[in-house]
Write an enzyme that holds these catalytic residues in place. Sequence first.
Site, PDB file in Angstrom:
ATOM      1  N   HIS A 188      -1.249  -5.478  -8.833  1.00  0.00           N
ATOM      2  CA  HIS A 188      -1.958  -5.081  -7.615  1.00  0.00           C
ATOM      3  C   HIS A 188      -2.223  -3.574  -7.572  1.00  0.00           C
ATOM      4  CE1 HIS A 188      -2.668  -8.471  -5.048  1.00  0.00           C
ATOM      5  NE2 HIS A 188      -1.404  -8.808  -4.852  1.00  0.00           N
ATOM      6  N   GLY A 216       7.188 -13.723  -1.119  1.00  0.00           N
ATOM      7  CA  GLY A 216       7.836 -13.372  -2.384  1.00  0.00           C
ATOM      8  C   GLY A 216       8.063 -11.878  -2.558  1.00  0.00           C
ATOM      9  N   GLU A 260       2.856  -8.132  -8.511  1.00  0.00           N
ATOM     10  CA  GLU A 260       2.868  -6.960  -7.625  1.00  0.00           C
ATOM     11  C   GLU A 260       2.462  -5.708  -8.401  1.00  0.00           C
ATOM     12  OE1 GLU A 260       2.955  -7.899  -4.721  1.00  0.00           O
ATOM     13  OE2 GLU A 260       3.919  -9.835  -5.022  1.00  0.00           O
ATOM     14  N   ASN A 301       3.300  -2.650  -1.860  1.00  0.00           N
ATOM     15  CA  ASN A 301       3.171  -1.288  -1.313  1.00  0.00           C
ATOM     16  C   ASN A 301       3.105  -0.256  -2.437  1.00  0.00           C
ATOM     17  OD1 ASN A 301       4.013  -2.569   1.231  1.00  0.00           O
ATOM     18  ND2 ASN A 301       6.008  -2.614   0.209  1.00  0.00           N
TER      19      ASN A 301
END
Length: 889
Positions: free
Chosen positions: A307, A267, A304, A271
Amino acid sequence: MRDAQPSTIYLSDYQVPAYLIDTTELAFELGEDSSLVTSLLHIRRNPAANQLGAALVLHGTELELLSLAIDGRVLTASEWSQSGEQLVIADVPEAFVLRCETRIRPQENTSLEGLYKSSGMFCTQCEAEGFRKITYYLDRPDVMSVFTVEITADAQRYPVLLSNGNLVATETLTDGRHKTVWQDPFPKPAYLFALVAGKLSCVSDSFRTMNGRDVDLKIYVEDKDLDKCDHAMASLKNAMRWDEEVYGREYDLDIFNIVAVDDFNMGAMENKSLNIFNTSCVLAKPETTTDAGFQRVEGVVAHEYFHNWSGNRVTCRDWFQLSLKEGFTVFRDSEFSADMGSPTVKRVEDVTLLRTAQFAEDAGPMAHPIRPDSFIEISNFYTVTVYEKGAEVVRMIHTLLGPDAFRKGSDLYFERHDGQAVTCEDFVLAMEAASGVDLSQFRNWYSQAGTPKLSVSGDYDAEQQSYTLNVSQSCPATPGQSSKAPFHIPLKVALLGEAGQLPLQLLGESANVESADNTEMVLNVTEQTQSFTFTGINELPVPSLLRGFSAPVKLDFDYSREQLLRLMRGDSDGFCRWDASQQLGLAEIKRALADVAAGQNVAPDAAYLAACRDLLSDGSLDGAMVAMMLQLPSEAYLAEIFHPVDVLAIHHAREALRLAIATALQLELLDCYNRCCSDAPYAADAEQIAQRSLKNTALAYLMLLDNESARELATAQFENSENMTDRLAALNALVNSAAPYKAKALQSFYQNWQHEPLVINQWFQVQAMCRLPGSLETVQGLMNHPAFDIRNPNKVRALIGAFCGQNGVNFHREDGAGYRFLGDQVIILNRSNPQIASRLLVPLTKWRKYLPAAQQLMCAELQRILAEPDLSSDVYEVVSKSLQDYDME
Ligand code: B3K
Ligand code: ZN
C-alpha cells in the site's frame, strides 16, 4: 449512532473540496481519563473549487470542543455552529490558520475507530472516517496534508511514543512525562494518520533498498511476544525486495514500523510508515501458529507494505474508489504469495474465497460493483467484492495486456499520479495509454454488479477438422441494476487431444497465440453470444476452459464424467485440474442427495473413487493439490449452487458421501497419512505445508470411520505434535468425532495455552465449528468463559463469527435458535462496536436462498434488529437493505 434519517451518499454528487489543508500540526496530551488534542491547520481556499465565500465545513464526531481560533483570534460561539457530524464556520479568510482544541476519551472508545486503548496502550484506526473522532478536520481522502505530530504522555506507562514519518525531537519533562515529535514529509490524507503510545518492545532489522539506502525496520509488540516476530520481519523484507523487482517500487523513508495490537477491527492498516496490525496478522511461531496463520502473516505484511505505493503515494479521490487501492493491492499481494509459495495452491485458495463469499455477496441484497455508486456507511464497503473481485479485475487487465504492457501501465500510473488522490478511471487510462489496448467495454466491470455466467458448448466438425466454442454470457439483475451490458471477458483456453494440448489457430485470424507452444489462448469474449472456431483440429478435443480462472464468472460446459476425469488426471493447468475434481465431487453430492432422499445407501461412482485412489497413491504430485482435490466442494460453495438451499439435507448427504469415500479408500488414506508424517524441523515452506495439509486431510477422512485405530492416530498426533498445524488438526478431528478423549483433549489444550490469546481463539473456533449437534449450546456456554471478551473482535470472530458463518448445520437449526443467537449478539455489539456488528450480520442477509421456513425465521430476526432503537448506520444499512424488496431475476 445514526441520525434520525441516515442519508445515502452518491458518487455522482462528488465535488472537489472547497478548502485545502497544506499542513497539519497536532499535539496530543494523553491522559488516563481523557486526552487533549490541539490542532493547527494551515487552510486555504481550493482554487479548483470555484466556491467563493463558501463556509468551512469540518467533520467531527463525539468530540468535546474546547476552543476554536482563526489566526490567533478566539471565535465566539456565534461564529460557528454544529449539526450532526459537521462543524460549520460561516466566515473564513482566503487563507488562515485554524487552531482547535478538543477533548476525547480513548478509554471509553469501544468502536476501535479513532484513538482508543487496547491492552493498556493508545492506538489509532482512522480509515475510513475515524480521524473525525480525534479532531475536527476535512476528513476526506482528497485533502492531503503534511503532518507534524507532538505526543506527550507519562513516561512510565507509555515509554514508546510513535507517529508517522521521522522522529524529529524527544524531550523528558520534569513531571514524569515525556514528549516526542514526528514529522511525515509526504502529504497524506487523514485516514493514513497513526499514533501509538505504550509499553512496547521491538525487534529490529534493516533493509538496503535498490538504490543502496538503509531502512530501519521495527516490529513493536508486548514483551512476551518478542519471540513471534521473525516470520513477519522476513515477510516484510521479502515484500520490499519483491516490490522493487516486480514493480520497480522502492521504499521512500528511512524507517518502517509495525505495531501489533490485540483489539483491532480488521487485519491491519497501512498508515504511512507506521503500520498497525492485529496481533493475529503479525505474530507467528510454529508452536502457536498454524500454516494458514503463517501464510496470513506473510500475505498481510506484504499487503500493507505494498500500500505504500498503491494507496499511500497514490491514494483514492473518494471512498467510492476504494478498489483502486484495495483491488490493486490484493492483486499485488496474491502474486507475491504465489511467488513465495505454490502458485497453483494460492490461486485455488483465492478462487475458493471468491466463489463462496464473493459470489454470494454478488447474489445477495448488498451486491455492489467494485466501484459502488452509493453507500450509507462506507465501513460496510470493505467487502470481498471491493477487495477480491477488485483484484480479479486488475488480474484480467494483466491477462489482457500481458505482463510487460501491464508493468508499463503500472509505471505510468505511479508516475502520472504520484502524490495525488485519483480514481479507478485514472488507473484504467494509464493502462490503456501504456499498452494501446482498448478497455472501453472492460470498464463495465467497474460499474456493474453481479457474477456473469458464461455458457459454453463445443462443436467438432470432423470433415472441416475444426472445433467451435459457442460462448454466451449473461448477468443476473442486482439491486438497482436490472439489466446489464455485456462484459469484456478474457477466456483462457486450451484443447486437449489424446497426446497433449493441440496447437491453436483461430479461423480468420493470423496467429494470436499467447504461449510459446501455441497451445493456450485468451479469447476476447465481448458479445452476448459469440463463436470461436479453431482450425486444424484433427481429433475431438476436451476443452480446458477458463484456465487459471481467467475471469470471475460462473462457467457452464456440459462435460461428461469421462472428460472431467481426463481434465482432473492430466490438465496442465492446475486450476482446471482442481476444478474438474470439484465438478466430479459435485455430481457425486447430487447423487448422494437423491440416494439419501430415497432412503438408499450412498455409493460413490467407481471411476471417481479410482481417480481419488490414484491421487492418494501418487507420491509425485503436489500434496497440497492432492489435498484440495480430495476435498469435496464445501457447504458454502454448494449453497451457491443449489436453489433453494436445504442446509441440513446438503450437510447430511455430503457427510454420508465423505464417509463412503473414507470407507472405500481407508487403506490408501492410511498409507498416505503415514507417508506424510515427518520429523523434519518445522518450516512454513510450500513443501512442508503441502505435506501437512495432505496428512491432515487423510486424518479427517480416517476419523469419519470412527474406529479405534483412527482415534489412536488423532490422539497421538494431538499429544505429540510440536507444531500447531498438526495439533489443531488432530483436535479438530477429535472434537468432530464421538471419541471420549475429546473432552480431555479440549481441557488439556486450554491448560497448556491459556496464556496465549491467539491460541485460545483457535480453541474457541474449533468448538464453534463443530458439526455435531449441540454446538450452539457449547458456544453459548463459552460466551461466559473467562477467556472470552465481547469487546475483542478476534474473540467475537472466533466464537460468534465462526459459529454463524462456518457452521451451517448448527446455525440453521430448524428451531431458529441459531438465528436468534446471532440477532442477540448483533443487538449487543451494535452499541459497542457497530463495524463488527454489521460484519457479523452477513449470514442473516442471505435469507432469500433458504427454504421457506428458514426464510421466515431469518427475516423475523432482521425485523427484530431493525426495530431496535439507536441502530448504528452500519447495522441499519445492512439490515434495511436486506429486507428491501428487489427483483433479482
Ligand atoms: N486499508 C485497511 C482497511 C481499513 C478498514 C476500515 N474499516 C486495511 C487494508 O486493506 O490494508
Ligand atoms: Zn488494503
